[in-house]
Scaffold this motif. Sequence first.
Motif, mmCIF file in Angstrom:
data_model
loop_
_atom_site.group_PDB
_atom_site.id
_atom_site.type_symbol
_atom_site.label_atom_id
_atom_site.label_comp_id
_atom_site.label_asym_id
_atom_site.label_seq_id
_atom_site.Cartn_x
_atom_site.Cartn_y
_atom_site.Cartn_z
ATOM 1 N N ASN A 86 0.807 -1.219 0.000
ATOM 2 C CA ASN A 86 0.000 0.000 0.000
ATOM 3 C C ASN A 86 0.844 1.275 0.000
ATOM 4 O OD1 ASN A 86 1.025 -0.042 2.568
ATOM 5 N ND2 ASN A 86 -0.962 -0.009 3.636
ATOM 6 N N ARG A 88 2.935 2.180 2.191
ATOM 7 C CA ARG A 88 3.383 2.527 3.545
ATOM 8 C C ARG A 88 4.715 1.826 3.845
ATOM 9 N NH1 ARG A 88 -1.223 4.837 6.430
ATOM 10 N NH2 ARG A 88 -2.464 5.721 4.730
ATOM 11 N N GLY A 118 6.770 12.490 6.788
ATOM 12 C CA GLY A 118 5.788 11.447 7.002
ATOM 13 C C GLY A 118 5.316 11.404 8.442
ATOM 14 N N GLU A 145 3.379 1.861 10.974
ATOM 15 C CA GLU A 145 3.891 2.069 9.621
ATOM 16 C C GLU A 145 4.010 3.565 9.373
ATOM 17 O OE1 GLU A 145 0.925 0.226 7.177
ATOM 18 O OE2 GLU A 145 -0.581 1.783 7.565
ATOM 19 N N ARG A 147 3.301 6.667 6.965
ATOM 20 C CA ARG A 147 2.543 7.242 5.853
ATOM 21 C C ARG A 147 3.387 8.376 5.277
ATOM 22 N NH1 ARG A 147 -2.463 10.260 7.936
ATOM 23 N NH2 ARG A 147 -0.828 11.772 8.410
ATOM 24 N N ASP A 149 4.282 11.561 3.091
ATOM 25 C CA ASP A 149 3.562 12.732 2.578
ATOM 26 C C ASP A 149 3.967 13.011 1.126
ATOM 27 O OD1 ASP A 149 2.387 12.951 5.050
ATOM 28 O OD2 ASP A 149 3.782 14.485 5.768
ATOM 29 N N CYS A 152 2.111 8.155 -2.879
ATOM 30 C CA CYS A 152 2.811 6.932 -2.484
ATOM 31 C C CYS A 152 1.798 5.925 -1.948
ATOM 32 C CB CYS A 152 3.855 7.272 -1.417
ATOM 33 S SG CYS A 152 4.949 5.923 -0.978
ATOM 34 N N SER A 153 0.941 5.426 -2.847
ATOM 35 C CA SER A 153 -0.101 4.485 -2.422
ATOM 36 C C SER A 153 0.158 3.057 -2.881
ATOM 37 C CB SER A 153 -1.470 4.941 -2.945
ATOM 38 O OG SER A 153 -1.449 5.062 -4.360
#
Length: 392
Positions: A86, A88, A118, A145, A147, A149, A152-153
Amino acid sequence: MTILHIDLDYLAETLETFLNIPSPTSYTDNAVRWCGQELDRLGIPFEVTRRGAIRAVLRGKERRPARAIAAHLDTLGAQVKAIKDNGRLAVVPIGYWSARFAEGARCTIFTERGSYRGTILPLMASGHTFGDDVDEQPTGWPHVEIRVDARCSTAEEATRLGIEVGDVVSIDPQPEFLENGFISSRHLDDKAGVAVMFAALKALIAVKDQLPVDAYFLFTIEEEVGIGAANILTEDIASLIAVDNGTTAPGQNSAEFGVTLAMADQNGPFDYHLTRKLARLCREDDIFYQKDIFRHYRSDVASAVVAGHDVRTALVCFGIDASHGWERIHIHALRSLAELITAYLLSPIAFWRDAEEVSTLEDFTTQPTEKAEQKLSSDVRMDEIEDEAVDE
């Protein structure tokens, strides 16, 4: 002796500046450069090891037995363990700290292409999605995790950004300096110790000709992973004092005010004579202090001894609440530590025998063995004590 004046504005400014330079273990180059530039500005000679540890010196009247003060530039952090489907980032800690304190932290991921911002989040971060399950998920590094910024999916998008396994992650300190002297921030361990050393150095410059022996100021770069001062001492150094945090927690005797003198850590007791000299200096110079023992903690001096350095050791601390988490200290402790360091470095040498690594029993130290004399106060009579014992 007269206590040297400690410039508290300089101490606080140094701490605030240094807190905002990311320096998780293995990513300390910029912190090393800043320290070197400040030493240059103060006119203090120094040298830098291959990987970045700094050895500065104020020359005394004699080269040996030299004294050394140490603090570490490196802090806790994290490292990218995996790039998830994902987008992450799975992470592992640098140094020992709980993922409980990582949740919600803002951070920076350093890649070879540049840095990204992030947030470290629990795997179930939305109550709107997971309901009460957000309160029941475990705490631990496998359960958080990052995430990023950026767009970035997916793992592919993260890779295109240049993010790779092993990239270093720094955690935002978010410092707050209160008017009542309290300081709240991450990474006060041990950036507050570094600020104390610079404040002591600044105070000593005007009286450096009074130093009985060389005084080394050591800035290490890998204390949080157990290496610390293992490879920075010279053969002239006979005593080593680390400046680090003392935990103010239930069952501990540390305090956020004054100096906390560590009598032992998980490696065992510190040097008998050096620790008691420091306590004596505190009493003579009216420096508030307390003693403590740390069973789950070691510092730069432990790494030096384990590496085989035959030096007298001590650990002097600023009391810190919630160590390796949301830390808090007080400026009073930092000032007290700087005062003690200057008093110690200017004090007479107790054992000139320490100038030699190996010698004979002549002039070797002694420790008290006589039975202590028990004295009764004038208003307590022995027959009263005996009567109380009978009544019991």
